[in-house]
Design a protein around this motif. Structure first.
Motif, PDB file in Angstrom:
ATOM      1  N   LYS A   3      52.374  34.319  -8.923  1.00  0.00           N
ATOM      2  CA  LYS A   3      51.337  33.371  -8.542  1.00  0.00           C
ATOM      3  C   LYS A   3      50.688  32.852  -9.813  1.00  0.00           C
ATOM      4  N   MET A   4      50.217  31.608  -9.729  1.00  0.00           N
ATOM      5  CA  MET A   4      49.559  30.982 -10.859  1.00  0.00           C
ATOM      6  C   MET A   4      48.332  30.285 -10.274  1.00  0.00           C
ATOM      7  N   VAL A   5      47.188  30.428 -10.905  1.00  0.00           N
ATOM      8  CA  VAL A   5      45.969  29.838 -10.377  1.00  0.00           C
ATOM      9  C   VAL A   5      45.569  28.661 -11.254  1.00  0.00           C
ATOM     10  N   ILE A   6      45.617  27.445 -10.667  1.00  0.00           N
ATOM     11  CA  ILE A   6      45.161  26.223 -11.323  1.00  0.00           C
ATOM     12  C   ILE A   6      44.432  25.432 -10.252  1.00  0.00           C
ATOM     13  N   GLY A   7      43.167  25.672 -10.100  1.00  0.00           N
ATOM     14  CA  GLY A   7      42.401  24.991  -9.057  1.00  0.00           C
ATOM     15  C   GLY A   7      42.902  25.369  -7.668  1.00  0.00           C
ATOM     16  N   GLY A   8      43.445  26.514  -7.522  1.00  0.00           N
ATOM     17  CA  GLY A   8      44.011  26.992  -6.274  1.00  0.00           C
ATOM     18  C   GLY A   8      45.209  27.863  -6.612  1.00  0.00           C
ATOM     19  N   VAL A   9      45.783  28.524  -5.637  1.00  0.00           N
ATOM     20  CA  VAL A   9      46.901  29.419  -5.876  1.00  0.00           C
ATOM     21  C   VAL A   9      48.198  28.651  -5.670  1.00  0.00           C
ATOM     22  N   LEU A  10      49.050  28.616  -6.703  1.00  0.00           N
ATOM     23  CA  LEU A  10      50.365  27.986  -6.612  1.00  0.00           C
ATOM     24  C   LEU A  10      51.404  29.077  -6.453  1.00  0.00           C
ATOM     25  N   ASN A  11      52.289  28.914  -5.467  1.00  0.00           N
ATOM     26  CA  ASN A  11      53.370  29.864  -5.242  1.00  0.00           C
ATOM     27  C   ASN A  11      54.704  29.135  -5.323  1.00  0.00           C
ATOM     28  N   ILE A  12      55.697  29.818  -5.842  1.00  0.00           N
ATOM     29  CA  ILE A  12      57.069  29.319  -5.801  1.00  0.00           C
ATOM     30  C   ILE A  12      57.759  30.144  -4.734  1.00  0.00           C
ATOM     31  N   VAL A  13      58.229  29.473  -3.679  1.00  0.00           N
ATOM     32  CA  VAL A  13      58.823  30.186  -2.552  1.00  0.00           C
ATOM     33  C   VAL A  13      60.313  29.893  -2.474  1.00  0.00           C
ATOM     34  N   ASP A  14      60.977  30.448  -1.459  1.00  0.00           N
ATOM     35  CA  ASP A  14      62.422  30.272  -1.305  1.00  0.00           C
ATOM     36  C   ASP A  14      62.839  28.826  -1.503  1.00  0.00           C
ATOM     37  N   GLY A  15      64.005  28.635  -2.166  1.00  0.00           N
ATOM     38  CA  GLY A  15      64.534  27.292  -2.406  1.00  0.00           C
ATOM     39  C   GLY A  15      63.832  26.595  -3.546  1.00  0.00           C
ATOM     40  N   GLY A  16      62.887  27.268  -4.242  1.00  0.00           N
ATOM     41  CA  GLY A  16      62.206  26.670  -5.374  1.00  0.00           C
ATOM     42  C   GLY A  16      61.041  25.776  -4.991  1.00  0.00           C
ATOM     43  N   GLN A  17      60.654  25.766  -3.712  1.00  0.00           N
ATOM     44  CA  GLN A  17      59.549  24.919  -3.279  1.00  0.00           C
ATOM     45  C   GLN A  17      58.239  25.450  -3.859  1.00  0.00           C
ATOM     46  N   ILE A  18      57.365  24.530  -4.255  1.00  0.00           N
ATOM     47  CA  ILE A  18      56.057  24.915  -4.792  1.00  0.00           C
ATOM     48  C   ILE A  18      55.010  24.661  -3.720  1.00  0.00           C
ATOM     49  N   GLN A  19      54.152  25.676  -3.515  1.00  0.00           N
ATOM     50  CA  GLN A  19      53.069  25.554  -2.544  1.00  0.00           C
ATOM     51  C   GLN A  19      51.751  25.778  -3.256  1.00  0.00           C
ATOM     52  N   LYS A  20      50.732  25.033  -2.799  1.00  0.00           N
ATOM     53  CA  LYS A  20      49.370  25.246  -3.294  1.00  0.00           C
ATOM     54  C   LYS A  20      48.542  25.710  -2.111  1.00  0.00           C
ATOM     55  N   ASN A  21      47.991  26.892  -2.261  1.00  0.00           N
ATOM     56  CA  ASN A  21      47.207  27.503  -1.185  1.00  0.00           C
ATOM     57  C   ASN A  21      48.008  27.546   0.118  1.00  0.00           C
ATOM     58  N   GLY A  22      49.334  27.823  -0.004  1.00  0.00           N
ATOM     59  CA  GLY A  22      50.191  27.980   1.164  1.00  0.00           C
ATOM     60  C   GLY A  22      50.711  26.672   1.745  1.00  0.00           C
ATOM     61  N   VAL A  23      50.345  25.515   1.161  1.00  0.00           N
ATOM     62  CA  VAL A  23      50.788  24.212   1.676  1.00  0.00           C
ATOM     63  C   VAL A  23      51.794  23.627   0.677  1.00  0.00           C
ATOM     64  N   PRO A  24      52.992  23.219   1.167  1.00  0.00           N
ATOM     65  CA  PRO A  24      53.982  22.624   0.248  1.00  0.00           C
ATOM     66  C   PRO A  24      53.413  21.384  -0.431  1.00  0.00           C
TER      67      PRO A  24
END
Length: 167
Positions: free
Chosen positions: A15-36
């Motif tokens: 996880k990386m925090v830049i004005g919210g939580v960014l996640n890299i999920v399956d398939g390489g998709q990036i989500q911010k606060n759980g939203v793609p």
């Protein structure tokens, strides 16, 4: 950078925090606060051929090479290997060394000889022959006895030689 905590992020877990939580999920998709989030370009999205812009109007296709050449306007050209001016040469073909009577590649012996000639070199024998052919040089009278010649006589003759060379 001083105080940097940069690291490589991996799918599922980092996880990386830049004005919210960014996640890299399956398939390489990036989500911010759980939203793609859409970062543009790429991704596993497929595109319909009809949606592709700037494509050529004709794509060479055919059952064989001859049909494909016709489709792209190459006519009936052939890549037949041969030994004439109208056929292609194989990648491992060779050439004969050049001779005084026939064009060809330079031999290693010729290249060695050529490398031994200094820049701006002249044919000394040819230069001497050219000087002898000049009438002004031929008309000069040598000093009868160089051991007894005085300086004014030598200077006069030398000036004559210089003038003849310049002519």
């Amino acid at each position: 950078m001083p105080g940097s905590s940069a690291k490589n992020y991996h799918v599922n877990g980092d996880k990386m925090v830049i004005g919210g939580v960014l996640n890299i999920v399956d398939g390489g998709q990036i989500q911010k606060n759980g939203v793609p989030i859409d970062i543009g370009g790429g991704g596993p999205t497929s595109v319909s051929w009809s949606d592709v812009t700037g494509k050529p109007t004709v794509i060479a296709a055919g059952a064989d090479q001859a049909t494909a050449r016709v489709a792209i306007g190459a006519g009936t050209s052939s890549l037949v290997l041969g030994t004439t001016g109208t056929t292609a040469a194989a990648g491992n073909h060779t050439h004969a060394a050049a001779t005084t009577g026939a064009d060809g590649f330079m031999s290693s012996a010729d290249k060695t000889k050529l490398n031994g000639i200094a820049a701006n070199a002249v044919d000394a024998a040819g230069a001497v022959a050219a000087m002898k052919a000049k009438a002004q040089i031929a008309a000069l009278t040598p000093i009868a006895d160089p051991a007894t010649a005085d300086a004014p006589t030598v200077a006069t003759l030398l000036n004559s030689v210089i003038a003849a060379l310049k002519a």
